[in-house]
Design a protein around this motif. Structure first.
Motif, short mmCIF file in Angstrom:
data_model
loop_
_atom_site.label_atom_id
_atom_site.label_comp_id
_atom_site.label_asym_id
_atom_site.label_seq_id
_atom_site.Cartn_x
_atom_site.Cartn_y
_atom_site.Cartn_z
N SER A 1 0.83 -1.21 0.00
CA SER A 1 0.00 0.00 0.00
C SER A 1 0.86 1.26 0.00
CB SER A 1 -0.93 0.00 1.22
OG SER A 1 -0.18 -0.06 2.43
N VAL A 2 1.98 1.21 0.71
CA VAL A 2 2.90 2.35 0.76
C VAL A 2 3.57 2.52 -0.60
CG1 VAL A 2 5.00 3.28 1.82
CG2 VAL A 2 3.28 2.13 3.24
N LYS A 3 3.97 1.42 -1.21
CA LYS A 3 4.61 1.48 -2.53
C LYS A 3 3.67 2.10 -3.56
CE LYS A 3 5.96 -2.92 -2.59
NZ LYS A 3 6.62 -4.19 -3.03
N GLN A 4 2.43 1.69 -3.55
CA GLN A 4 1.47 2.21 -4.53
C GLN A 4 1.18 3.69 -4.31
OE1 GLN A 4 0.49 0.63 -7.29
NE2 GLN A 4 1.92 -0.94 -6.57
N GLU A 5 1.12 4.09 -3.05
CA GLU A 5 0.89 5.50 -2.73
C GLU A 5 2.05 6.36 -3.23
OE1 GLU A 5 0.54 8.27 1.28
OE2 GLU A 5 -0.09 6.17 1.37
N ARG A 6 3.27 5.88 -3.00
CA ARG A 6 4.44 6.63 -3.43
C ARG A 6 4.55 6.66 -4.96
NH1 ARG A 6 8.82 4.20 1.03
NH2 ARG A 6 7.88 5.26 2.84
N LEU A 7 4.22 5.55 -5.60
CA LEU A 7 4.29 5.50 -7.06
C LEU A 7 3.32 6.49 -7.67
CD1 LEU A 7 5.44 4.10 -9.60
CD2 LEU A 7 3.57 2.45 -9.41
N HIS A 8 2.12 6.55 -7.11
CA HIS A 8 1.12 7.49 -7.63
C HIS A 8 1.61 8.93 -7.48
CE1 HIS A 8 -2.76 9.23 -8.59
NE2 HIS A 8 -2.70 9.94 -7.47
N ALA A 9 2.20 9.26 -6.34
CA ALA A 9 2.68 10.62 -6.11
C ALA A 9 3.80 10.97 -7.08
CB ALA A 9 3.17 10.76 -4.67
N LEU A 10 4.71 10.02 -7.30
CA LEU A 10 5.83 10.25 -8.22
C LEU A 10 5.34 10.45 -9.64
CD1 LEU A 10 9.23 8.40 -8.27
CD2 LEU A 10 7.87 8.51 -10.34
N GLN A 11 4.47 9.56 -10.10
CA GLN A 11 3.98 9.66 -11.47
C GLN A 11 3.18 10.92 -11.70
OE1 GLN A 11 1.97 5.86 -11.84
NE2 GLN A 11 3.78 4.88 -12.72
N SER A 12 2.42 11.35 -10.70
CA SER A 12 1.63 12.57 -10.82
C SER A 12 2.52 13.78 -10.99
CB SER A 12 0.72 12.75 -9.60
OG SER A 12 -0.23 11.70 -9.51
#
Length: 265
Positions: A178-189
């Protein structure tokens, strides 16, 4: 000789653009018959001299092998596109050490600074892995700070997933999904926001594109690619396919640009 022969033959066949492809392509070294070491920068010079080739790309490069000779090529060879894919993976020195990448975030930024000193409008894309074992919130903040400073144009970004047999897969401090997906979304955005702004800044400018064929958006349109690897859709005759032409950028779409063909005088 094999590389140059292959490019010479495709140029005879009408190719206008060539991409040099390798896992760490800029680590290329070859000793010629005179005992001289030909490095990747020299190879690019040889390719540029081949008649018919109008545009040169390469991928993927590694920061460790990105020396000043290669940086200088961007001042020396007009045929080399102003677009570089240079994977960084993380902006945290601690995580870069764990990944055994062999460079620091400062060293990576130094490469980009020297590139932009020579070629101010060069477009930079990169690779990122978020959630590598042991990555803390502070490590991720370092990555986001790097992105903010470099202002990457595009990225290939992924959340870490263990691969059996690799040292990282056996580390105890795996990051929660869940932490990985949250960080990935922030980075890609964040990177998408920079990419959108770069596209908007192109509106009204004239770009040279290589016409690649029929547009995926409509059979009534043609498509081509800019130096910074963006697709431009425009109205034109199919005889333009394979040609390098000028287009004026007029519209920005989510994954492409719209433009109008400017016939040469």
């Amino acid at each position: 000789e094999d590389v140059l022969k292959e490019i010479y033959l495709v140029a005879l066949g009408g190719a206008k653009e060539v991409t040099l492809l390798g896992q760490n392509v800029n680590a290329y070294r070859f000793e010629n018959k005179d005992g001289k070491i030909v490095d990747f920068a020299a190879l690019l010079h040889y390719v540029s001299a081949i008649q018919g080739i109008e545009r040169i790309r390469y991928t993927t490069s590694h920061p460790i092998e990105f020396g000043q000779r290669l940086i200088n090529v961007y001042q020396e060879l007009p045929k080399l596109v102003k677009h570089i894919h240079l994977p960084v993976q993380s902006g945290s020195d601690r995580i870069l050490r764990r990944m055994k990448r062999g460079y620091t975030a400062f060293e990576y930024k130094s490469i980009i600074r020297r590139l932009r000193n020579i070629c101010a409008d060069v477009s930079i894309s990169s690779d990122f892995i978020v959630g590598f074992p042991g990555e803390t919130e502070e490590d991720f903040i370092d990555t986001m700070s790097l992105i903010e400073e470099i202002k990457f144009d595009q990225s290939f970004s992924f959340s870490y997933s263990p691969r059996p047999g690799t040292p990282a897969a056996d580390l105890d401090d795996q990051v929660q999904d869940s932490v990985k997906q949250e960080r990935l979304h922030a980075l890609q955005s964040k990177i998408t926001a920079f990419a959108d702004q770069y596209s908007k800044d192109m509106v009204g400018k004239v770009e040279k594109i290589l016409v690649t064929g029929e547009s995926k958006k409509s059979s009534d349109l043609l498509a081509g690619r800019t130096e910074n690897n963006r697709v431009v859709n425009f109205v034109g005759d199919e005889t333009l396919v394979g040609s390098m032409i000028d287009v004026k950028i007029e519209k920005v779409f989510p994954n492409s640009l719209g433009g109008s063909y400017l016939p040469s005088a």
